[in-house]
Design an enzyme around this catalytic site. Structure first.
Site, PDB file in Angstrom:
ATOM      1  N   GLU A 240       1.746  -3.600  11.039  1.00  0.00           N
ATOM      2  CA  GLU A 240       1.425  -3.852   9.631  1.00  0.00           C
ATOM      3  C   GLU A 240       2.330  -3.029   8.713  1.00  0.00           C
ATOM      4  O   GLU A 240       2.622  -3.404   7.588  1.00  0.00           O
ATOM      5  CB  GLU A 240      -0.037  -3.496   9.380  1.00  0.00           C
ATOM      6  CG  GLU A 240      -0.504  -3.778   7.950  1.00  0.00           C
ATOM      7  CD  GLU A 240      -1.696  -2.927   7.579  1.00  0.00           C
ATOM      8  OE1 GLU A 240      -1.584  -2.129   6.605  1.00  0.00           O
ATOM      9  OE2 GLU A 240      -2.710  -3.060   8.265  1.00  0.00           O
ATOM     10  N   GLU A 241       2.804  -1.898   9.239  1.00  0.00           N
ATOM     11  CA  GLU A 241       3.596  -0.976   8.409  1.00  0.00           C
ATOM     12  C   GLU A 241       5.078  -1.274   8.421  1.00  0.00           C
ATOM     13  O   GLU A 241       5.860  -0.557   7.792  1.00  0.00           O
ATOM     14  CB  GLU A 241       3.366   0.482   8.866  1.00  0.00           C
ATOM     15  CG  GLU A 241       1.946   0.980   8.717  1.00  0.00           C
ATOM     16  CD  GLU A 241       1.469   0.965   7.264  1.00  0.00           C
ATOM     17  OE1 GLU A 241       0.251   0.938   7.050  1.00  0.00           O
ATOM     18  OE2 GLU A 241       2.326   0.957   6.347  1.00  0.00           O
TER      19      GLU A 241
ATOM     20  N   ASP B  20      -0.250   7.554   8.328  1.00  0.00           N
ATOM     21  CA  ASP B  20       0.090   6.169   8.650  1.00  0.00           C
ATOM     22  C   ASP B  20       1.411   6.126   9.429  1.00  0.00           C
ATOM     23  O   ASP B  20       1.547   5.474  10.453  1.00  0.00           O
ATOM     24  CB  ASP B  20       0.307   5.385   7.349  1.00  0.00           C
ATOM     25  CG  ASP B  20      -0.911   4.558   6.976  1.00  0.00           C
ATOM     26  OD1 ASP B  20      -0.978   4.084   5.828  1.00  0.00           O
ATOM     27  OD2 ASP B  20      -1.789   4.376   7.846  1.00  0.00           O
TER      28      ASP B  20
ATOM     29  N   LEU C 273      -3.039   2.510  11.308  1.00  0.00           N
ATOM     30  CA  LEU C 273      -4.108   3.351  10.758  1.00  0.00           C
ATOM     31  C   LEU C 273      -4.797   2.613   9.620  1.00  0.00           C
ATOM     32  O   LEU C 273      -4.460   2.745   8.450  1.00  0.00           O
ATOM     33  CB  LEU C 273      -3.542   4.692  10.273  1.00  0.00           C
ATOM     34  CG  LEU C 273      -4.514   5.865  10.313  1.00  0.00           C
ATOM     35  CD1 LEU C 273      -5.099   6.074  11.703  1.00  0.00           C
ATOM     36  CD2 LEU C 273      -3.827   7.152   9.866  1.00  0.00           C
ATOM     37  N   ASP C 274      -5.804   1.818  10.015  1.00  0.00           N
ATOM     38  CA  ASP C 274      -6.530   1.008   9.025  1.00  0.00           C
ATOM     39  C   ASP C 274      -7.489   1.900   8.244  1.00  0.00           C
ATOM     40  O   ASP C 274      -8.106   2.802   8.791  1.00  0.00           O
ATOM     41  CB  ASP C 274      -7.317  -0.079   9.757  1.00  0.00           C
ATOM     42  CG  ASP C 274      -8.227  -0.814   8.798  1.00  0.00           C
ATOM     43  OD1 ASP C 274      -7.709  -1.616   7.994  1.00  0.00           O
ATOM     44  OD2 ASP C 274      -9.425  -0.526   8.799  1.00  0.00           O
TER      45      ASP C 274
ATOM     46  N   GLU D 225      -5.374  -7.498  11.377  1.00  0.00           N
ATOM     47  CA  GLU D 225      -6.784  -7.116  11.132  1.00  0.00           C
ATOM     48  C   GLU D 225      -7.736  -8.262  11.493  1.00  0.00           C
ATOM     49  O   GLU D 225      -8.577  -8.121  12.376  1.00  0.00           O
ATOM     50  CB  GLU D 225      -6.947  -6.723   9.646  1.00  0.00           C
ATOM     51  CG  GLU D 225      -6.171  -5.437   9.298  1.00  0.00           C
ATOM     52  CD  GLU D 225      -6.065  -5.152   7.799  1.00  0.00           C
ATOM     53  OE1 GLU D 225      -5.718  -6.060   7.019  1.00  0.00           O
ATOM     54  OE2 GLU D 225      -6.335  -3.994   7.409  1.00  0.00           O
TER      55      GLU D 225
ATOM     56  N   ASP E  38       0.853  -1.194   0.000  1.00  0.00           N
ATOM     57  CA  ASP E  38       0.000   0.000   0.000  1.00  0.00           C
ATOM     58  C   ASP E  38       0.882   1.234   0.000  1.00  0.00           C
ATOM     59  O   ASP E  38       1.950   1.244   0.583  1.00  0.00           O
ATOM     60  CB  ASP E  38      -0.853   0.048   1.286  1.00  0.00           C
ATOM     61  CG  ASP E  38      -1.764  -1.166   1.388  1.00  0.00           C
ATOM     62  OD1 ASP E  38      -2.077  -1.734   0.309  1.00  0.00           O
ATOM     63  OD2 ASP E  38      -2.109  -1.551   2.488  1.00  0.00           O
TER      64      ASP E  38
ATOM     65  N   ASP F  57      -2.222  -2.538  13.694  1.00  0.00           N
ATOM     66  CA  ASP F  57      -2.382  -1.857  12.403  1.00  0.00           C
ATOM     67  C   ASP F  57      -2.568  -0.393  12.775  1.00  0.00           C
ATOM     68  O   ASP F  57      -3.620  -0.007  13.284  1.00  0.00           O
ATOM     69  CB  ASP F  57      -3.623  -2.410  11.679  1.00  0.00           C
ATOM     70  CG  ASP F  57      -3.868  -1.697  10.354  1.00  0.00           C
ATOM     71  OD1 ASP F  57      -4.810  -2.096   9.629  1.00  0.00           O
ATOM     72  OD2 ASP F  57      -3.128  -0.734  10.056  1.00  0.00           O
TER      73      ASP F  57
HETATM   74  P1  P6P Z   1     -11.000  -2.526  -1.045  1.00  0.00           P
HETATM   75  C1  P6P Z   1      -7.790  -0.547   3.931  1.00  0.00           C
HETATM   76  O1  P6P Z   1      -6.565  -0.488   3.274  1.00  0.00           O
HETATM   77  C2  P6P Z   1      -8.246  -1.979   3.984  1.00  0.00           C
HETATM   78  O2  P6P Z   1      -7.238  -2.822   4.392  1.00  0.00           O
HETATM   79  C3  P6P Z   1      -9.445  -2.064   4.904  1.00  0.00           C
HETATM   80  O3  P6P Z   1      -9.495  -1.061   5.840  1.00  0.00           O
HETATM   81  C4  P6P Z   1     -10.603  -1.953   3.962  1.00  0.00           C
HETATM   82  O4  P6P Z   1     -11.748  -2.622   4.428  1.00  0.00           O
HETATM   83  C5  P6P Z   1     -10.088  -2.621   2.711  1.00  0.00           C
HETATM   84  O5  P6P Z   1      -8.689  -2.387   2.684  1.00  0.00           O
HETATM   85  C6  P6P Z   1     -10.749  -2.016   1.500  1.00  0.00           C
HETATM   86  O6  P6P Z   1     -10.299  -2.757   0.390  1.00  0.00           O
HETATM   87  O7  P6P Z   1     -10.379  -3.565  -1.926  1.00  0.00           O
HETATM   88  O8  P6P Z   1     -12.477  -2.763  -0.844  1.00  0.00           O
HETATM   89  O9  P6P Z   1     -10.693  -1.116  -1.418  1.00  0.00           O
END
Ligand code: P6P
Length: 342
Positions: free
Chosen positions: A99-100, A76, A123-124, A285, A70, A121
């Site tokens: 995660e980072e 983040d 900043l999800d 997650e 990402d 994680d």
């Molecule tokens: P998509 C954010 O990076 C994440 O990991 C989750 O928070 C989120 O639900 C998902 O990815 C969104 O993924 O493929 O639907 O854009």
């Protein structure tokens, strides 16, 4: 004039709740409580930056890519460093993993080491930062398994059923701290006027069945036939209510799962033809959120195995994730294992 406070309101702060929870753990040494308090302070520091993100030149992206591919947003990095720095010197942790960060985050040699392991994680949902959509931090706690010396991957790569606690912080219209140490799931809402998290959702229980489904249907073309059958079925009438399901997808896992926890229903992130493991990370997650939802009476699976029973093989492995109300999980499992076609 006397102020009437309704008998039902309980002015319980997160700190008092943590302290009072200590008696539930006979072996409590105060380390665990101190850990949770450290996380709540880190949350306040992250929230301060998140709430002003639109006002200062903190938006935009860095040129660094994290292990999961990402694009890292500056927030983040700030959240990652803040949580690490708030936790590294308390003496409660022997190692962290984020995660980072590709590798383990060791405790500096000049700091005391403890018996707990923290995975997080920072900043999800960071892809939503620029759109001011609810994002969050997720944490997962274990006890070390090696007896002494420098912690190793063995201390971190534990199945989710070995967690001693988990939780998340939501940075949304209000900041919420939701956690579970094995004795119920409890939610606290931050009151900036007193600077405290106040108990707002005591002993959260997820409805046994819900009529909301949450998945990114843009991935439909890559799903296997069983998942495609399920996503068509869910658009018909909900047999439990005779009414159609509603679709809700925020694209911020921690927000989608929090809504599922409160309202019931199901959140799905399946694998697909390009990514059989899906997108979500098991350790940072799936496991902590599965721990929370199971302790609230729900269920979580990768489609064939209980999420918390998966034995992780690597620090950043991904796993398909289906989480929510027990009845909804039962139905999706039947579709995915082929015992149900409609
Ligand atoms: P998509 C954010 O990076 C994440 O990991 C989750 O928070 C989120 O639900 C998902 O990815 C969104 O993924 O493929 O639907 O854009």
């Amino acid at each position: 004039m006397t102020v009437q406070v309704s008998r039902s309101s309980k002015f319980m702060t997160l700190e008092r709740h943590i302290n009072e929870g200590e008696h539930l753990h006979p072996q409590a040494t105060g380390q665990y409580s101190g850990l949770l308090k450290g996380l709540s302070l880190a949350a306040k520091l992250v929230w301060r930056e998140v709430t002003k993100a639109g006002l200062v030149n903190i938006l935009g992206t860095t040129d660094r890519m994290n292990i999961s591919g990402d694009v890292i947003k500056k927030l983040d990095e700030f959240a990652d460093q803040t949580i690490y720095r708030m936790m590294d010197h308390l003496g409660y942790l022997c190692v962290m993993a984020s995660e980072e960060n590709e590798d383990l985050l060791h405790i500096p040699d000049d700091y005391p080491s403890g018996k707990y392991v923290l995975l997080f994680d920072p900043l999800d949902g960071s892809g939503n930062i620029d759109a001011d959509v609810t994002i969050g931090s997720i944490f997962s706690l274990y006890q070390r398994v090696t007896s002494s010396g420098k912690p190793t991957l063995r201390d971190v790569l534990q199945p989710g059923n070995r967690q001693v606690g988990a939780g998340y912080i939501l940075y949304g219209p209000s900041m919420m701290f939701v956690y579970c140490t094995g004795h119920g799931v409890h939610g606290f809402t931050f009151d900036p006027s007193v600077g405290e998290f106040l108990l707002s959702h005591e002993n959260i229980r997820i409805p046994a069945q819900g009529s909301i489904y949450s998945m990114n249907e843009g991935n439909y073309g890559g799903w296997d036939p069983a998942m495609q059958r399920y996503s068509r079925w869910i658009k018909e009438t909900d047999p439990a209510t005779g009414r159609p399901y509603s679709s809700r997808y925020i694209g911020s896992l921690v927000a989608d799962v929090h809504r599922t926890l409160l309202y019931g229903g199901i959140y799905c992130y399946p694998g697909d033809s390009k990514n059989p493991g899906g997108k979500l990370r098991l350790m940072y997650e799936n496991n902590p959120l599965a721990f929370i939802v199971e302790h609230a009476g729900g269920a979580a699976t990768n489609g064939s195995e209980r999420t918390l029973d998966i034995q992780p093989a690597s620090l950043h492995e991904r796993a398909p994730f289906f989480v929510g109300s027990r009845e909804n999980i039962r139905i999706v499992t039947e579709f995915l294992n082929g015992t149900r076609k409609e």
